[in-house]
Design a protein around this motif. Structure first.
Motif, PDB file in Angstrom:
ATOM      1  N   SER A   9       0.831  -1.205   0.000  1.00  0.00           N
ATOM      2  CA  SER A   9       0.000   0.000   0.000  1.00  0.00           C
ATOM      3  C   SER A   9       0.867   1.256   0.000  1.00  0.00           C
ATOM      4  O   SER A   9       0.599   2.202  -0.744  1.00  0.00           O
ATOM      5  N   SER A  10       1.922   1.278   0.802  1.00  0.00           N
ATOM      6  CA  SER A  10       2.787   2.468   0.850  1.00  0.00           C
ATOM      7  C   SER A  10       3.559   2.644  -0.455  1.00  0.00           C
ATOM      8  O   SER A  10       3.775   3.777  -0.902  1.00  0.00           O
ATOM      9  N   GLN A  11       3.950   1.551  -1.086  1.00  0.00           N
ATOM     10  CA  GLN A  11       4.630   1.645  -2.383  1.00  0.00           C
ATOM     11  C   GLN A  11       3.673   2.170  -3.443  1.00  0.00           C
ATOM     12  O   GLN A  11       4.049   2.983  -4.283  1.00  0.00           O
ATOM     13  N   ARG A  12       2.422   1.713  -3.405  1.00  0.00           N
ATOM     14  CA  ARG A  12       1.424   2.191  -4.372  1.00  0.00           C
ATOM     15  C   ARG A  12       1.172   3.686  -4.206  1.00  0.00           C
ATOM     16  O   ARG A  12       0.973   4.403  -5.182  1.00  0.00           O
ATOM     17  N   LYS A  13       1.206   4.192  -2.956  1.00  0.00           N
ATOM     18  CA  LYS A  13       1.018   5.626  -2.718  1.00  0.00           C
ATOM     19  C   LYS A  13       2.148   6.442  -3.330  1.00  0.00           C
ATOM     20  O   LYS A  13       1.947   7.578  -3.721  1.00  0.00           O
ATOM     21  N   LEU A  14       3.335   5.863  -3.420  1.00  0.00           N
ATOM     22  CA  LEU A  14       4.477   6.526  -4.048  1.00  0.00           C
ATOM     23  C   LEU A  14       4.377   6.452  -5.572  1.00  0.00           C
ATOM     24  O   LEU A  14       4.641   7.423  -6.273  1.00  0.00           O
TER      25      LEU A  14
ATOM     26  N   ASN B 167       0.309   8.805 -12.661  1.00  0.00           N
ATOM     27  CA  ASN B 167      -0.666   9.796 -13.122  1.00  0.00           C
ATOM     28  C   ASN B 167       0.003  10.949 -13.868  1.00  0.00           C
ATOM     29  O   ASN B 167      -0.599  11.528 -14.768  1.00  0.00           O
ATOM     30  N   PHE B 168       1.246  11.290 -13.496  1.00  0.00           N
ATOM     31  CA  PHE B 168       2.005  12.317 -14.200  1.00  0.00           C
ATOM     32  C   PHE B 168       2.486  11.816 -15.559  1.00  0.00           C
ATOM     33  O   PHE B 168       2.958  12.589 -16.378  1.00  0.00           O
ATOM     34  N   GLY B 169       2.426  10.510 -15.789  1.00  0.00           N
ATOM     35  CA  GLY B 169       2.912   9.939 -17.043  1.00  0.00           C
ATOM     36  C   GLY B 169       4.397   9.652 -17.042  1.00  0.00           C
ATOM     37  O   GLY B 169       4.991   9.434 -18.093  1.00  0.00           O
ATOM     38  N   LEU B 170       5.027   9.617 -15.855  1.00  0.00           N
ATOM     39  CA  LEU B 170       6.470   9.389 -15.767  1.00  0.00           C
ATOM     40  C   LEU B 170       6.832   7.919 -15.634  1.00  0.00           C
ATOM     41  O   LEU B 170       7.936   7.519 -15.997  1.00  0.00           O
ATOM     42  N   VAL B 171       5.914   7.094 -15.090  1.00  0.00           N
ATOM     43  CA  VAL B 171       6.169   5.660 -14.952  1.00  0.00           C
ATOM     44  C   VAL B 171       4.973   4.876 -15.480  1.00  0.00           C
ATOM     45  O   VAL B 171       3.868   5.405 -15.603  1.00  0.00           O
ATOM     46  N   MET B 172       5.226   3.610 -15.788  1.00  0.00           N
ATOM     47  CA  MET B 172       4.154   2.717 -16.232  1.00  0.00           C
ATOM     48  C   MET B 172       4.315   1.370 -15.544  1.00  0.00           C
ATOM     49  O   MET B 172       5.414   1.005 -15.117  1.00  0.00           O
ATOM     50  N   THR B 173       3.223   0.665 -15.442  1.00  0.00           N
ATOM     51  CA  THR B 173       3.242  -0.655 -14.817  1.00  0.00           C
ATOM     52  C   THR B 173       3.424  -1.737 -15.876  1.00  0.00           C
ATOM     53  O   THR B 173       3.080  -1.559 -17.037  1.00  0.00           O
ATOM     54  N   VAL B 174       3.980  -2.837 -15.437  1.00  0.00           N
ATOM     55  CA  VAL B 174       4.072  -4.049 -16.254  1.00  0.00           C
ATOM     56  C   VAL B 174       3.389  -5.138 -15.448  1.00  0.00           C
ATOM     57  O   VAL B 174       3.746  -5.333 -14.288  1.00  0.00           O
TER      58      VAL B 174
END
Length: 117
Positions: A68-73, A79-86
């Motif tokens: 949960s704390s990692q997801r908050k980071l 949302n800014f478009g700087l990272v994406m999930t795999v």
């Protein structure tokens, strides 16, 4: 003389982008404003440190799924478009990995001189 002229010349430069099948013509200042609005200001120290970590390693893997704390980071950076999930478009709770997007890579490349200072 050239230094003073370059920003004026580039400021009027037009770019044509193709997004979702639509062609958009814009200027560099307009594009910069849109990107700043997308990011919404500045990043926190912990967000920046996380981006530095991804940049250094290429990706951060979550074999046990992000806490949960990692997801908050991760959430604001996604949302800014700087990272994406795999896998792509996975819920954060189901992400196996987080990588920089093309925009994230551009952002990190722009910070390279700052990190050397």
């Amino acid at each position: 003389m050239v230094r003073g002229s370059l920003p004026a010349l580039l400021g009027g430069s037009k770019l044509t982008l193709s997004l979702f099948g639509q062609k958009i013509e814009t200027s560099l200042p307009e594009l910069e404003g849109a990107l700043q609005e997308q990011v919404g200001g500045s990043l926190t120290d912990s967000e920046q440190a996380y981006l530095d970590e991804i940049h250094a390693s290429g990706a951060i893997q979550y074999p046990e799924k992000p806490s949960s704390s990692q997801r908050k980071l991760i959430r604001p950076l996604r949302n800014f478009g700087l990272v994406m999930t795999v896998p792509r478009n996975a819920y954060l709770a189901d992400a196996a990995e987080v990588q920089l997007t093309s925009l994230g890579k551009l952002y990190m490349r722009s910070r390279a001189p700052e990190r050397r200072a």
